[in-house]
Design a protein around this motif. Structure first.
Motif, mmCIF file in Angstrom:
data_model
loop_
_atom_site.group_PDB
_atom_site.id
_atom_site.type_symbol
_atom_site.label_atom_id
_atom_site.label_comp_id
_atom_site.label_asym_id
_atom_site.label_seq_id
_atom_site.Cartn_x
_atom_site.Cartn_y
_atom_site.Cartn_z
ATOM 1 N N LEU A 10 16.680 94.272 97.908
ATOM 2 C CA LEU A 10 18.290 94.237 98.702
ATOM 3 C C LEU A 10 19.177 94.034 97.935
ATOM 4 O O LEU A 10 20.468 94.497 97.673
ATOM 5 C CB LEU A 10 18.173 93.803 100.185
ATOM 6 C CG LEU A 10 17.504 94.595 100.981
ATOM 7 C CD1 LEU A 10 17.307 93.825 102.289
ATOM 8 C CD2 LEU A 10 18.230 96.039 101.279
ATOM 9 N N HIS A 11 19.158 92.846 97.146
ATOM 10 C CA HIS A 11 20.035 92.096 96.482
ATOM 11 C C HIS A 11 20.330 92.934 94.966
ATOM 12 O O HIS A 11 21.489 92.748 94.650
ATOM 13 C CB HIS A 11 19.667 90.514 95.676
ATOM 14 C CG HIS A 11 19.280 89.761 97.149
ATOM 15 N ND1 HIS A 11 20.454 89.482 97.941
ATOM 16 C CD2 HIS A 11 17.926 89.335 97.447
ATOM 17 C CE1 HIS A 11 19.643 88.749 98.876
ATOM 18 N NE2 HIS A 11 18.322 88.650 98.593
ATOM 19 N N ASP A 12 19.603 93.718 94.710
ATOM 20 C CA ASP A 12 19.824 94.680 93.346
ATOM 21 C C ASP A 12 20.628 95.874 93.891
ATOM 22 O O ASP A 12 21.392 96.599 92.812
ATOM 23 C CB ASP A 12 18.515 95.500 92.911
ATOM 24 C CG ASP A 12 17.519 94.065 92.630
ATOM 25 O OD1 ASP A 12 17.909 93.123 92.162
ATOM 26 O OD2 ASP A 12 16.287 94.382 92.436
ATOM 27 N N ILE A 13 20.926 96.064 95.084
ATOM 28 C CA ILE A 13 21.988 97.205 95.215
ATOM 29 C C ILE A 13 23.204 96.771 95.392
ATOM 30 O O ILE A 13 24.054 95.837 96.002
ATOM 31 C CB ILE A 13 21.717 97.719 96.743
ATOM 32 C CG1 ILE A 13 20.287 98.304 97.176
ATOM 33 C CG2 ILE A 13 22.882 98.587 97.182
ATOM 34 C CD1 ILE A 13 20.017 98.517 98.528
ATOM 35 N N ARG B 210 24.538 98.516 100.517
ATOM 36 C CA ARG B 210 23.565 97.542 100.915
ATOM 37 C C ARG B 210 23.567 97.115 102.340
ATOM 38 O O ARG B 210 22.450 97.192 103.072
ATOM 39 C CB ARG B 210 23.982 96.001 100.163
ATOM 40 C CG ARG B 210 22.742 95.058 100.220
ATOM 41 C CD ARG B 210 23.046 94.009 99.299
ATOM 42 N NE ARG B 210 24.312 93.577 99.506
ATOM 43 C CZ ARG B 210 25.264 93.558 98.417
ATOM 44 N NH1 ARG B 210 24.957 93.950 97.326
ATOM 45 N NH2 ARG B 210 26.595 92.955 98.527
ATOM 46 N N ASP B 211 24.650 97.215 102.891
ATOM 47 C CA ASP B 211 24.697 96.890 104.546
ATOM 48 C C ASP B 211 24.281 97.800 105.067
ATOM 49 O O ASP B 211 23.592 97.846 106.274
ATOM 50 C CB ASP B 211 26.167 96.708 104.915
ATOM 51 C CG ASP B 211 26.788 95.450 104.318
ATOM 52 O OD1 ASP B 211 26.087 94.628 103.870
ATOM 53 O OD2 ASP B 211 28.124 95.441 104.469
ATOM 54 N N THR C 2 21.803 100.016 104.049
ATOM 55 C CA THR C 2 20.497 100.076 103.915
ATOM 56 C C THR C 2 19.804 98.972 104.914
ATOM 57 O O THR C 2 18.600 99.278 105.452
ATOM 58 C CB THR C 2 20.184 99.692 102.291
ATOM 59 O OG1 THR C 2 20.973 100.653 101.586
ATOM 60 C CG2 THR C 2 18.771 99.972 102.076
ATOM 61 N N THR D 35 17.748 103.297 94.685
ATOM 62 C CA THR D 35 17.003 101.850 95.006
ATOM 63 C C THR D 35 17.081 101.971 96.476
ATOM 64 O O THR D 35 16.036 101.626 97.010
ATOM 65 C CB THR D 35 17.924 100.785 94.419
ATOM 66 O OG1 THR D 35 17.900 100.964 92.718
ATOM 67 C CG2 THR D 35 17.161 99.622 94.951
ATOM 68 N N PRO D 36 18.225 102.145 97.172
ATOM 69 C CA PRO D 36 17.849 102.198 98.728
ATOM 70 C C PRO D 36 17.228 103.164 99.201
ATOM 71 O O PRO D 36 16.584 102.844 100.135
ATOM 72 C CB PRO D 36 19.493 102.636 98.964
ATOM 73 C CG PRO D 36 20.407 102.933 97.792
ATOM 74 C CD PRO D 36 19.430 102.429 96.496
#
Ligand code: SF4
Ligand code: SF4
Length: 471
Positions: free
Chosen positions: A443-446, A452-453, A455, A412-413
């Motif tokens: 981004l919320h799916d990470i 996430r940060d 990414t 995902t990222p």
């Protein structure tokens, strides 16, 4: 005698075992308890045997079929999230000494112009592909030791990797060339190929011999055992496939899975990808000659059953399929597609050549930007990721990450970052707007805060001009 560990094609694709599996499927597919038990096993996301998959394929109960489709969707989301990897084929040469009756490049076709790209022409084609946004290619060439020797293929790979255009380059070259020997596979590996791809075309030996009357490819054993030699030569990411429509689809599905089981049993790693092309019209080829050509509804079900049976394996469709069919197949398990493709030698730089030398008709003729926009509209993340191969996550290293379900933490990222690169460098205004909106949402799916940060940070750096981040 059936033996998945055997190095001999007639033992790991044992005709008797295929036929017994089909007989069992025809008996058991009307037993809802058995089908439900298989679906429950599939829901554990550890795959199915070829016998179990054959039963699912044969089951015609509409409620159970619906469960197959929803399970295929769930499995795909679990392992890969909603990213779809994009690639383009690059045809180097249509010289071929084989006699495959379903392919216009067969040696006896005197009407098709023969063409082999020079290194200069390859460079131009690659520049055009990079300018359209591609990062991942599948290199294609006919089998002809005089016109397309291995040294030509190796030199071409070097050329492709060397091209820089507007700060970008091709990051992964998968190779689809004829079955060869261990030494040659070693050289391909050393040249830095991604996946070695070879379609079986048909596993039915009798059909195979009929459809491949001449040339080295007429040797069923040599062709079917190619992936074993590839593994021995160090090509640990291999891609298998069937050209559906050449033989009976039930026979092909069972054999395809037996091939996957054989690779897993013998080398500890199943196929990296499975391709599911269907026979389609082309110069000198009439699909009316193929009574086993696969109808859309059965094709969709077959893809869903494969998704449940081999949950860790990437599944690929090409632009042979229409937009409508591609939408349906993405929904039930396909994880990789070609886009903006030319199936001809020199087709990215010379439109006339496309019409003259196409290997098959393309149903989805949209340019890459439209394909990206369409994926975004359907809430898929178009991904230009090539990270695993470049991080050395190949073969069993890749598979163990995939089996644990951890690969989606990278997918995902990486999809979001490579999409961002595409948006910054190549997208039209409309695609840019849609893409940026989907990136924000996804981004919320990470799940991991640290990833996430990082990414988010890298996405900003990409906006400021940096490129080529990966997890
Ligand atoms: Fe040659 Fe491949 Fe076409 Fe067969 S399918 S004729 S090997 S290019
Ligand atoms: Fe493919 Fe690996 Fe990238 Fe996921 S992270 S899209 S598996 S290369």
């Amino acid at each position: 005698m059936y033996n998945p560990l055997s190095p001999h094609a007639c033992e790991f694709i044992d005709n008797g075992e295929v036929l017994e599996s089909l007989e069992e499927a025809s008996r058991e597919s009307t037993n809802p308890q058995r089908v439900k038990a298989i679906l429950e096993k599939g829901a554990l996301r550890k795959g199915l045997t070829h016998r179990e998959a054959a039963i699912l394929l044969e089951c015609k109960d509409p409620r159970l079929e619906e469960r197959m489709y929803s399970l295929a969707r769930e499995i795909k989301m679990h392992f890969y999230g909603n990213r779809i990897v994009l690639f383009a084929p690059l045809y180097l040469s249509n010289y071929c000494i084989n006699g495959c009756v379903y392919c216009p490049y067969h040696a006896k076709n005197r009407t098709i112009p023969r063409k082999k790209l020079s290194q200069q022409e390859i460079e131009e084609e690659v520049r055009a592909l990079i300018r359209s946004g591609h990062k991942r290619l599948a290199l294609e060439a006919g089998e002809d030791p005089r016109n397309n020797p291995l040294d030509y293929i190796l030199e071409s790979i070097k050329t492709i990797y060397s091209v820089r255009e507007g700060g970008n380059s091709i990051r992964r070259v998968n190779v689809n060339i004829a079955a060869t020997d261990v030494q040659s596979y070693r050289k391909l590996r050393a040249a830095g190929i991604g996946t070695y791809i070879l379609f079986q075309e048909t596993y039915d030996m009798q059909r195979y011999r009929l459809l491949h009357p001449t040339g080295p490819k007429s040797n069923y054993e040599w062709h079917t055992e190619a992936m074993d030699r590839a593994q021995e030569g160090g090509c640990d990411d291999v891609g298998i496939g069937v050209l559906f429509g050449l033989g009976g689809y039930r026979y092909e599905l069972v054999s395809l899975l037996m091939h996957a089981e054989h690779l897993e049993a013998r080398f500890g790693v199943g196929p990296h990808t499975i391709s599911v092309p269907r026979i389609c019209p082309a110069d000198d080829i009439d699909t009316g000659d193929f009574p086993d050509a696969l109808p859309d509804d059965i094709f969709r079900k077959l893809v869903a059953v494969l998704r449940i049976a081999v949950p860790y394996t990437g599944m690929i469709i090409s632009t042979r399929e229409s937009v409508r069919m591609r939408e349906q197949l993405l929904d039930v398990g396909i994880s990789q597609i070609s886009g903006g493709s030319r199936t001809s030698v020199g087709g990215y730089t010379t439109a006339e050549r496309h019409n003259e030398t196409a290997q098959f008709d393309v149903a989805d003729t949209r340019p890459l930007d439209e394909v990206v926009g369409w994926l975004l509209d359907n809430r898929h993340i178009p991904s230009f990721c090539t990270a695993c191969y470049r991080e050395g996550r190949t073969g069993d290293r890749f598979m163990s990450l995939c089996k644990s379900g951890k690969i989606s933490l990278c997918c995902t990222p990486n999809a979001l970052m490579t999409l961002k690169e595409y948006l910054m460098d190549y997208a039209s205004g409309d695609t840019l707007t849609k893409g940026n909106a989907l990136i924000l949402e996804c981004l919320h799916d990470i799940p991991e805060g640290r990833v996430r940060d990082l990414t988010v940070k890298r996405l900003s750096e990409i906006e400021r001009g940096s490129r080529d981040f990966r997890f």
